[in-house]
Design a protein around this motif. Structure first.
Motif, PDB file in Angstrom:
ATOM      1  N   ILE A 250     -74.922 -82.454  48.466  1.00 25.61           N
ATOM      2  CA  ILE A 250     -74.029 -82.045  49.549  1.00 25.61           C
ATOM      3  C   ILE A 250     -72.795 -81.387  48.944  1.00 25.61           C
ATOM      4  N   THR A 251     -72.378 -80.273  49.523  1.00 26.87           N
ATOM      5  CA  THR A 251     -71.104 -79.688  49.102  1.00 26.87           C
ATOM      6  C   THR A 251     -70.483 -78.938  50.273  1.00 26.87           C
ATOM      7  N   GLY A 252     -69.469 -78.114  49.962  1.00 28.29           N
ATOM      8  CA  GLY A 252     -68.796 -77.361  51.018  1.00 28.29           C
ATOM      9  C   GLY A 252     -68.182 -76.096  50.462  1.00 28.29           C
ATOM     10  N   LYS A 253     -67.589 -75.314  51.340  1.00 30.05           N
ATOM     11  CA  LYS A 253     -67.002 -74.035  50.943  1.00 30.05           C
ATOM     12  C   LYS A 253     -65.793 -74.262  50.046  1.00 30.05           C
ATOM     13  N   ASN A 254     -65.866 -73.708  48.845  1.00 29.99           N
ATOM     14  CA  ASN A 254     -64.785 -73.836  47.860  1.00 29.99           C
ATOM     15  C   ASN A 254     -64.502 -75.280  47.455  1.00 29.99           C
ATOM     16  N   TRP A 255     -65.498 -76.127  47.604  1.00 32.23           N
ATOM     17  CA  TRP A 255     -65.334 -77.519  47.151  1.00 32.23           C
ATOM     18  C   TRP A 255     -65.425 -77.561  45.622  1.00 32.23           C
ATOM     19  N   PRO A 256     -64.661 -78.431  44.976  1.00 35.18           N
ATOM     20  CA  PRO A 256     -64.755 -78.577  43.521  1.00 35.18           C
ATOM     21  C   PRO A 256     -65.859 -79.546  43.079  1.00 35.18           C
ATOM     22  N   LYS A 257     -66.505 -80.186  44.026  1.00 32.49           N
ATOM     23  CA  LYS A 257     -67.525 -81.195  43.707  1.00 32.49           C
ATOM     24  C   LYS A 257     -68.771 -81.020  44.569  1.00 32.49           C
ATOM     25  N   MET A 258     -69.885 -81.553  44.043  1.00 26.80           N
ATOM     26  CA  MET A 258     -71.104 -81.721  44.817  1.00 26.80           C
ATOM     27  C   MET A 258     -71.468 -83.204  44.702  1.00 26.80           C
TER      28      MET A 258
END
Ligand SMILES: [Ca+2]
Length: 268
Positions: A250-258
């Motif tokens: 799982i991640t997101g837009k411009n997230w620094p982590k998954m």
């Protein structure tokens, strides 16, 4: 209290009840645990995410900077090595296109564009562009059930497409206890169900592809809060089934982590 007053009060309460907002969603909560986390390039404006073998494939949006990339799930050791790790392959998308959802079927990668009504097809191994197919409507999320491609367009409708010519073979309205589920975004198909991010919300709904009913949902609020994001467009958007690990990334837009998210046994 006389009967008249009782009747009046009850009627009023019923009126109040009717004025209360209808519950926006009621799908059963799905329990999960976060098994691990890894870095995610915060420059990626994630629009599509999938896993094939030991690699991620990801599409990143916005005009003049859309990308298609692939990189290994396993990370190098050391913080700087993780942050600076190069992509295994990277393909720039022409500047006029705003890349959106990404799906893999056979040896081809299918990439939606937001409002350009153009499906871009790439070779899985080389990421070389092969051809494009035009379609009507917006492109948001894309996945494959192994036979067809399934597209979202930000509405409550999912569109099933023939992979050869991208013609629409079926449409499906997504409902949750009778209410439309709108803003359907990034998608993933696994285990006979479609999983859909809801734009600007911290939840992912599990959809029965036959009925369109939202049969459950994951709430990722707590996971997102750990990131202390500062931009309201850094929304949850990216779900990929990892067959080897039997869990979702799982991640997101411009997230620094998954995050590697495992469903509790009774719900997988
Ligand atoms: Ca996906």
């Amino acid at each position: 209290m006389n009967q008249f007053l009782t009747a009046l009060l009850c009627t009023s309460l019923l009126c109040i009840a009717n004025l209360l907002p209808v519950t926006a969603h009621a799908a059963a909560p799905i329990s999960f645990e976060v098994l691990t986390e890894r870095t995610h390039k915060p420059t990626l404006f994630t629009q599509g995410l999938l896993v094939d073998g030991d690699h991620f494939y990801e599409s990143s949006g916005l005009y003049n900077q859309s990308l298609l990339v692939t990189y290994p799930i396993a990370e190098p050791a050391g913080t700087w090595a993780k942050i600076s790790a190069p992509f295994t392959k990277k393909q720039a998308v022409p500047a006029r296109y705003f890349a959106e959802g990404l799906a893999l079927l056979g040896d081809k990668l299918y990439l939606l564009t937001w409002q350009e009504q153009t499906l871009l097809i790439y070779d899985k191994t080389t990421l070389n562009y092969q051809k494009s197919i035009s379609y009507e409507g917006e492109g948001w999320g894309l996945t494959s059930d192994g036979k067809q491609l399934i597209r979202s367009d930000g509405s409550d409708t999912l569109y099933f497409h023939n992979a050869d010519d991208f013609s629409v073979t079926k449409t499906l309205k997504i409902i949750d206890q009778g209410n439309a589920v709108t803003q359907l975004n990034e998608l993933e198909f696994t285990g006979g169900f479609i999983w859909a991010n809801i734009w600007h919300q911290d939840r992912i709904v599990k959809i029965d592809p036959t009925t369109g009913e939202a049969v459950g949902e994951m709430n990722l609020s707590a996971v997102k809060q750990k990131l202390q994001l500062t931009n309201s467009e850094q929304v949850l958007n990216g779900i990929a089934w990892d067959e080897k690990r039997q869990a979702f990334w799982i991640t997101g837009k411009n997230w620094p982590k998954m995050f590697l998210v495992k469903l509790k046994p009774s719900q997988s």
